[in-house]
Design a protein around this motif. Structure first.
Motif, PDB file in Angstrom:
ATOM      1  N   UNK A   1     -15.565 -45.710 -45.486  1.00  0.00           N
ATOM      2  CA  UNK A   1     -16.444 -44.542 -45.497  1.00  0.00           C
ATOM      3  C   UNK A   1     -17.405 -44.542 -44.309  1.00  0.00           C
ATOM      4  N   UNK A   2     -17.560 -43.355 -43.714  1.00  0.00           N
ATOM      5  CA  UNK A   2     -18.483 -43.241 -42.576  1.00  0.00           C
ATOM      6  C   UNK A   2     -19.746 -42.522 -43.031  1.00  0.00           C
ATOM      7  N   UNK A   3     -20.000 -42.548 -44.342  1.00  0.00           N
ATOM      8  CA  UNK A   3     -21.114 -41.762 -44.860  1.00  0.00           C
ATOM      9  C   UNK A   3     -22.465 -42.213 -44.331  1.00  0.00           C
ATOM     10  N   UNK A   4     -22.607 -43.538 -44.120  1.00  0.00           N
ATOM     11  CA  UNK A   4     -23.932 -44.049 -43.791  1.00  0.00           C
ATOM     12  C   UNK A   4     -24.118 -44.178 -42.284  1.00  0.00           C
ATOM     13  N   UNK A   5     -25.241 -43.651 -41.754  1.00  0.00           N
ATOM     14  CA  UNK A   5     -25.474 -43.811 -40.315  1.00  0.00           C
ATOM     15  C   UNK A   5     -25.715 -45.287 -40.004  1.00  0.00           C
ATOM     16  N   UNK A   6     -25.582 -45.654 -38.715  1.00  0.00           N
ATOM     17  CA  UNK A   6     -25.680 -47.106 -38.436  1.00  0.00           C
ATOM     18  C   UNK A   6     -27.065 -47.666 -38.734  1.00  0.00           C
ATOM     19  N   UNK A   7     -28.088 -46.805 -38.805  1.00  0.00           N
ATOM     20  CA  UNK A   7     -29.440 -47.344 -39.076  1.00  0.00           C
ATOM     21  C   UNK A   7     -29.706 -47.582 -40.575  1.00  0.00           C
ATOM     22  N   UNK A   8     -28.692 -47.331 -41.416  1.00  0.00           N
ATOM     23  CA  UNK A   8     -28.848 -47.631 -42.847  1.00  0.00           C
ATOM     24  C   UNK A   8     -27.866 -48.733 -43.233  1.00  0.00           C
ATOM     25  N   UNK A   9     -28.373 -49.761 -43.857  1.00  0.00           N
ATOM     26  CA  UNK A   9     -27.489 -50.817 -44.378  1.00  0.00           C
ATOM     27  C   UNK A   9     -27.375 -50.598 -45.885  1.00  0.00           C
ATOM     28  N   UNK A  10     -26.247 -50.043 -46.361  1.00  0.00           N
ATOM     29  CA  UNK A  10     -26.130 -49.694 -47.788  1.00  0.00           C
ATOM     30  C   UNK A  10     -26.435 -50.862 -48.722  1.00  0.00           C
TER      31      UNK A  10
END
Ligand SMILES: C[S@@+](CC[C@H](N)C(=O)[O-])C[C@H]1O[C@@H](n2cnc3c(N)ncnc32)[C@H](O)[C@@H]1O
Length: 280
Positions: free
Chosen positions: A159-168
């Protein structure tokens, strides 16, 4: 027995009167599928025509609305809006120490308001200072509100949902659900994110909304106006605008436009508008 055209016109009429949603001409297959789902969900024994009569008379309205809304969403959809929130809006609230009041007006299954909450937490950590923030999230569909409050989602590694500045992994607990045939990764939003968001029912088609005037600093109204006629989109925007502070930010979906608000806002980015004056 009514023919399909008449039946579908009846559905459209009921849907419009309950929600303001205008279904386009080419939606026959969708209407048929959703009517079948409605019949299953309500466990109604009679035929569809009778079911529609009882909905017109006030029964099963919630089930009807829940069957006919389209709830497609994902985390950090149109992520440039969250980047704007992080880089332009939130730092001012860090400086002033004032509480930021945010409203997500069509929150669906919760990915959008939780993305707002994660953006606040991430900004806080980056700038090393607390932000006082509240997020009100509303929708007309009670099923999605319940899903959102539960906060459990399917996760795909690709999934590419999260931008790189968010660590799920900072904001979710992961759980692997195994069945004989498959394996599924579920993620549950952590309590510190969940408690920042209040979910509540609200129909954008109501004549007024239960909030104070000029209450919110930020309003997200994205990918919901597309379901309304131009005239009704304008009415909704005018109502929402009255609850936004001067200087507050309105975010609209990529194919939505601000109608009458255009002379009362400054456009500062892709469907990002700052309220400059009251609209009368
Ligand atoms: C496609 S989703 C968009 C979700 C999210 N805002 C996003 O951009 O990803 C549209 C949502 O609008 C909600 N909706 C439709 N009509 C509404 C109404 N009259 N009042 C409030 N919500 C409504 C639907 O239930 C659905 O969850």
């Amino acid at each position: 027995m009514l023919d399909n055209n008449v039946l579908h016109e009846k559905v459209k009429g009921i849907l419009y009167s309950l929600t303001g949603i205008t279904l386009a001409e080419n939606k026959d297959i969708m209407i048929s599928n959703r009517l079948h789902k409605l019949k299953r969900d309500t466990k109604y024994n009679g035929d569809i025509e009778e079911l529609l009569d009882s909905i017109e008379n006030g029964s099963f309205t919630m089930e009807f609305i829940n069957s006919f809304t389209t709830n497609k969403t994902h985390f950090f959809r149109e992520d440039f809006h969250f980047t704007d929130l992080k880089e332009r809006v939130l730092p001012d609230f860090i400086k002033s120490g004032q509480e930021i009041k945010m409203y997500c007006s069509a929150s669906s299954t919760g990915e959008e308001p939780y993305s707002m909450a994660m953006t606040v937490l991430e900004t806080q950590e980056e700038l090393g200072k607390q932000i006082r923030a509240s997020i009100l999230a509303t929708d007309i569909d009670t099923n999605v509100l319940q899903y959102a409050a539960n906060g459990v989602y399917r996760y795909s590694k690709s999934s590419k949902e999260f931008p790189e500045w968010i660590k799920p992994q900072k904001y979710f607990k992961k759980r692997v659900k195994k069945t004989l045939a498959s394996e599924e990764i579920l993620i549950k939003i952590k309590p510190e994110v969940q408690k920042m968001v209040t979910f509540q029912i609200n129909n954008l088609n109501d004549s007024s909304y239960p909030f104070e005037k000029n209450h919110f600093d930020v309003i997200f109204c994205r990918n919901v106006l597309i379901y309304f006629s131009g005239e009704d989109q304008n009415k909704i925007l005018r109502k929402l605008f009255s609850h936004l502070k001067i200087g507050g930010t309105l975010y609209l979906g990529h194919s939505e436009n601000p109608h009458d608000l255009i002379n009362y806002v400054e456009r500062i980015g892709q469907n990002i508008f700052i309220k400059t004056k009251e609209l009368h």
